[in-house]
Design a protein around this motif. Sequence first.
Motif, PDB file in Angstrom:
ATOM      1  N   TRP A 168       8.230   2.181  18.192  1.00  0.00           N
ATOM      2  CA  TRP A 168       6.797   2.443  18.380  1.00  0.00           C
ATOM      3  C   TRP A 168       5.882   1.423  17.708  1.00  0.00           C
ATOM      4  CZ3 TRP A 168       4.169   4.494  13.892  1.00  0.00           C
ATOM      5  CH2 TRP A 168       5.010   4.954  12.881  1.00  0.00           C
ATOM      6  N   ILE A 169       6.425   0.493  16.916  1.00  0.00           N
ATOM      7  CA  ILE A 169       5.541  -0.538  16.343  1.00  0.00           C
ATOM      8  C   ILE A 169       5.966  -1.942  16.784  1.00  0.00           C
ATOM      9  CG2 ILE A 169       4.845   0.860  14.358  1.00  0.00           C
ATOM     10  CD1 ILE A 169       6.737  -0.855  12.630  1.00  0.00           C
ATOM     11  N   VAL A 170       6.747  -2.019  17.853  1.00  0.00           N
ATOM     12  CA  VAL A 170       7.219  -3.346  18.267  1.00  0.00           C
ATOM     13  C   VAL A 170       6.042  -4.213  18.753  1.00  0.00           C
ATOM     14  CG1 VAL A 170       7.843  -2.848  20.691  1.00  0.00           C
ATOM     15  CG2 VAL A 170       9.214  -4.438  19.371  1.00  0.00           C
ATOM     16  N   ASP A 171       5.002  -3.599  19.261  1.00  0.00           N
ATOM     17  CA  ASP A 171       3.802  -4.338  19.673  1.00  0.00           C
ATOM     18  C   ASP A 171       3.034  -4.780  18.414  1.00  0.00           C
ATOM     19  OD1 ASP A 171       1.333  -5.180  20.518  1.00  0.00           O
ATOM     20  OD2 ASP A 171       0.946  -3.464  21.839  1.00  0.00           O
ATOM     21  N   PRO A 172       2.811  -6.094  18.227  1.00  0.00           N
ATOM     22  CA  PRO A 172       2.134  -6.560  17.008  1.00  0.00           C
ATOM     23  C   PRO A 172       0.718  -6.017  16.879  1.00  0.00           C
ATOM     24  CG  PRO A 172       2.550  -8.388  18.523  1.00  0.00           C
ATOM     25  CD  PRO A 172       3.220  -7.190  19.102  1.00  0.00           C
ATOM     26  N   ALA A 229      -5.586   6.830  16.144  1.00  0.00           N
ATOM     27  CA  ALA A 229      -4.303   6.186  15.843  1.00  0.00           C
ATOM     28  C   ALA A 229      -3.455   7.122  14.993  1.00  0.00           C
ATOM     29  CB  ALA A 229      -4.536   4.877  15.099  1.00  0.00           C
ATOM     30  N   ALA A 230      -2.182   7.228  15.334  1.00  0.00           N
ATOM     31  CA  ALA A 230      -1.273   8.127  14.609  1.00  0.00           C
ATOM     32  C   ALA A 230       0.143   7.635  14.842  1.00  0.00           C
ATOM     33  CB  ALA A 230      -1.429   9.553  15.135  1.00  0.00           C
ATOM     34  N   THR A 231       1.098   8.321  14.223  1.00  0.00           N
ATOM     35  CA  THR A 231       2.496   7.991  14.456  1.00  0.00           C
ATOM     36  C   THR A 231       2.760   8.033  15.967  1.00  0.00           C
ATOM     37  OG1 THR A 231       2.829   9.343  12.500  1.00  0.00           O
ATOM     38  CG2 THR A 231       4.806   8.590  13.633  1.00  0.00           C
ATOM     39  N   PHE A 232       3.366   6.997  16.492  1.00  0.00           N
ATOM     40  CA  PHE A 232       3.703   6.877  17.915  1.00  0.00           C
ATOM     41  C   PHE A 232       2.492   6.650  18.826  1.00  0.00           C
ATOM     42  CE2 PHE A 232       7.211   9.542  16.246  1.00  0.00           C
ATOM     43  CZ  PHE A 232       8.279   8.743  16.590  1.00  0.00           C
ATOM     44  N   THR A 273      13.600  -2.246  20.639  1.00  0.00           N
ATOM     45  CA  THR A 273      12.843  -2.130  21.893  1.00  0.00           C
ATOM     46  C   THR A 273      13.577  -1.259  22.910  1.00  0.00           C
ATOM     47  OG1 THR A 273      11.959  -4.291  21.432  1.00  0.00           O
ATOM     48  CG2 THR A 273      11.706  -3.497  23.698  1.00  0.00           C
ATOM     49  N   GLY A 274      12.884  -0.243  23.396  1.00  0.00           N
ATOM     50  CA  GLY A 274      13.482   0.670  24.383  1.00  0.00           C
ATOM     51  C   GLY A 274      14.076   1.916  23.765  1.00  0.00           C
ATOM     52  N   ARG A 275      14.259   1.897  22.460  1.00  0.00           N
ATOM     53  CA  ARG A 275      14.794   3.077  21.769  1.00  0.00           C
ATOM     54  C   ARG A 275      13.629   3.889  21.228  1.00  0.00           C
ATOM     55  NH1 ARG A 275      19.747   3.449  23.750  1.00  0.00           N
ATOM     56  NH2 ARG A 275      21.208   1.910  22.959  1.00  0.00           N
ATOM     57  N   ARG A 276      13.402   5.049  21.767  1.00  0.00           N
ATOM     58  CA  ARG A 276      12.231   5.840  21.369  1.00  0.00           C
ATOM     59  C   ARG A 276      12.489   6.656  20.104  1.00  0.00           C
ATOM     60  NH1 ARG A 276       9.980   2.554  24.527  1.00  0.00           N
ATOM     61  NH2 ARG A 276       9.074   3.303  26.474  1.00  0.00           N
ATOM     62  N   LEU A 294      20.720  11.930  19.432  1.00  0.00           N
ATOM     63  CA  LEU A 294      19.619  12.897  19.511  1.00  0.00           C
ATOM     64  C   LEU A 294      18.966  12.933  20.885  1.00  0.00           C
ATOM     65  CD1 LEU A 294      17.724  14.884  17.962  1.00  0.00           C
ATOM     66  CD2 LEU A 294      16.235  12.922  17.597  1.00  0.00           C
ATOM     67  N   GLU A 295      18.919  11.787  21.558  1.00  0.00           N
ATOM     68  CA  GLU A 295      18.279  11.775  22.876  1.00  0.00           C
ATOM     69  C   GLU A 295      19.119  12.520  23.930  1.00  0.00           C
ATOM     70  OE1 GLU A 295      15.436   7.868  22.210  1.00  0.00           O
ATOM     71  OE2 GLU A 295      17.346   7.596  23.219  1.00  0.00           O
ATOM     72  N   ARG A 296      20.320  12.926  23.547  1.00  0.00           N
ATOM     73  CA  ARG A 296      21.171  13.833  24.359  1.00  0.00           C
ATOM     74  C   ARG A 296      21.604  14.966  23.439  1.00  0.00           C
ATOM     75  NH1 ARG A 296      19.562  10.896  27.541  1.00  0.00           N
ATOM     76  NH2 ARG A 296      20.528   9.304  28.819  1.00  0.00           N
ATOM     77  N   MET A 297      20.630  15.601  22.803  1.00  0.00           N
ATOM     78  CA  MET A 297      20.929  16.424  21.632  1.00  0.00           C
ATOM     79  C   MET A 297      21.717  17.700  21.895  1.00  0.00           C
ATOM     80  SD  MET A 297      17.380  18.259  20.575  1.00  0.00           S
ATOM     81  CE  MET A 297      18.236  19.588  19.764  1.00  0.00           C
TER      82      MET A 297
END
Length: 391
Positions: A168-172, A229-232, A273-276, A294-297
């Motif tokens: 979620w912070i890969v964008d500078p 602005a917040a987490t994610f 990147t791509g991992r949420r 977790l994404e298939r929890m």
Amino acid sequence: MPDAKPKLNIGIIGYNFMGKAHSNGWRQAAKFFDLPFEPVLKVVCGRNEKALKAFADNWGWEETETDWRKVVEREEIDVIDVSLPQALHCEVAVAAAEAGKHVFCEKPMANSLEEAKAMLAAVEKSGVTHYVNHNYRRAPAVRLARQLIDEGRIGRIFHWRGAYQQDWIVDPDFPLTWHLKKEIAGTGPHGDLNSHSVDLAHYLVGDITTVSCKMAHFIRERPLPGEGAATFSAGDSSGPKVMGEVTVEDASLMHVDFANGAIGSFEATRFATGRRNHNTFEIYGSEGSIIFDLERMNELEFYSRNDPPHAQGFRTILATEGCHAYMQNWWPPGHMIGYEHGFAHASADFVEAIAKGTPIEPNFRDGVKVLSVLDAGVRSAESGQRAKVEI
Ligand code: SOE
């Protein structure tokens, strides 16, 4: 009419992402679990009165308060739920324990090992029930992993491989939100994400004795946050671009020794990147292996060397049967549960623990153990040397 249950009055401090997850957890626990007490959403505390009021109305909190000390001091409050950023956990949790309130605390437990120890001392002195919310321990598939280990199906554990990856912070241009500031968050993904993985490793493999850690800083400056602005969530970026310094690491890699002879690795990043919200672990043992994502929890992958050779291979177990932890309280088999259910499971177990007077795990003692591993990681990253875990 059955007798009304005794009430357990909750005061929650904080009403953002975790405040929402915890509010839902208390509500769902009360509806889906036959609890010894009825959790009452008594009072929610935060600083912005208007937003707080809207939150209270939406989630059914009876009252609002802007001074957390007043909530902690209130006679009829039984539980203080600390849903704040970690820099604020210690002061609130210690005050709550001193006032004789049970403490349900969001993770990571604190910003330093010293703070965590002070919190543990306070709850042990007052004898209240205490819990650190590493919610993923309460996914039925994680409980199943523990069951397979306890049954000897994995055998002697050789390897733990944990990776908690986000992007979620890969964008500078993602703004400098509180998770990126040392004075509030303590560390970056090392504390935020590795704390979850270390807790899971403690639960499934055992204690960690030594740590080697490498941290990386990819982006040193970011725009100051605008509205929303917040987490994610980047929020509004239409204002003038004023930059501020990122004061936590962007990624952390640890490799560790366990007391039982296993070795392990931990990878925590917000730049995958791509991992949420890719919280995964792999455990390899003398008899078998397990993999969780977790994404298939709802699923657990299991390999057994004890299957006949022609039938060996990873199988995927859907952990939604009535025999899987917590599932009897939800839906029929195959009816999936999600992220929010871990919070309901924690709330339900916390209420049971209060009623029985027995500890719940992970508690503040477990939280101190997690912080001691993270602390060794920080010392190792700073010195370039392997560091011992010191409690
Ligand atoms: C942000 O990285 C975050 O919200 C963490 O703080 C949570 O603990 C994790 O479960 C999801 O991601």
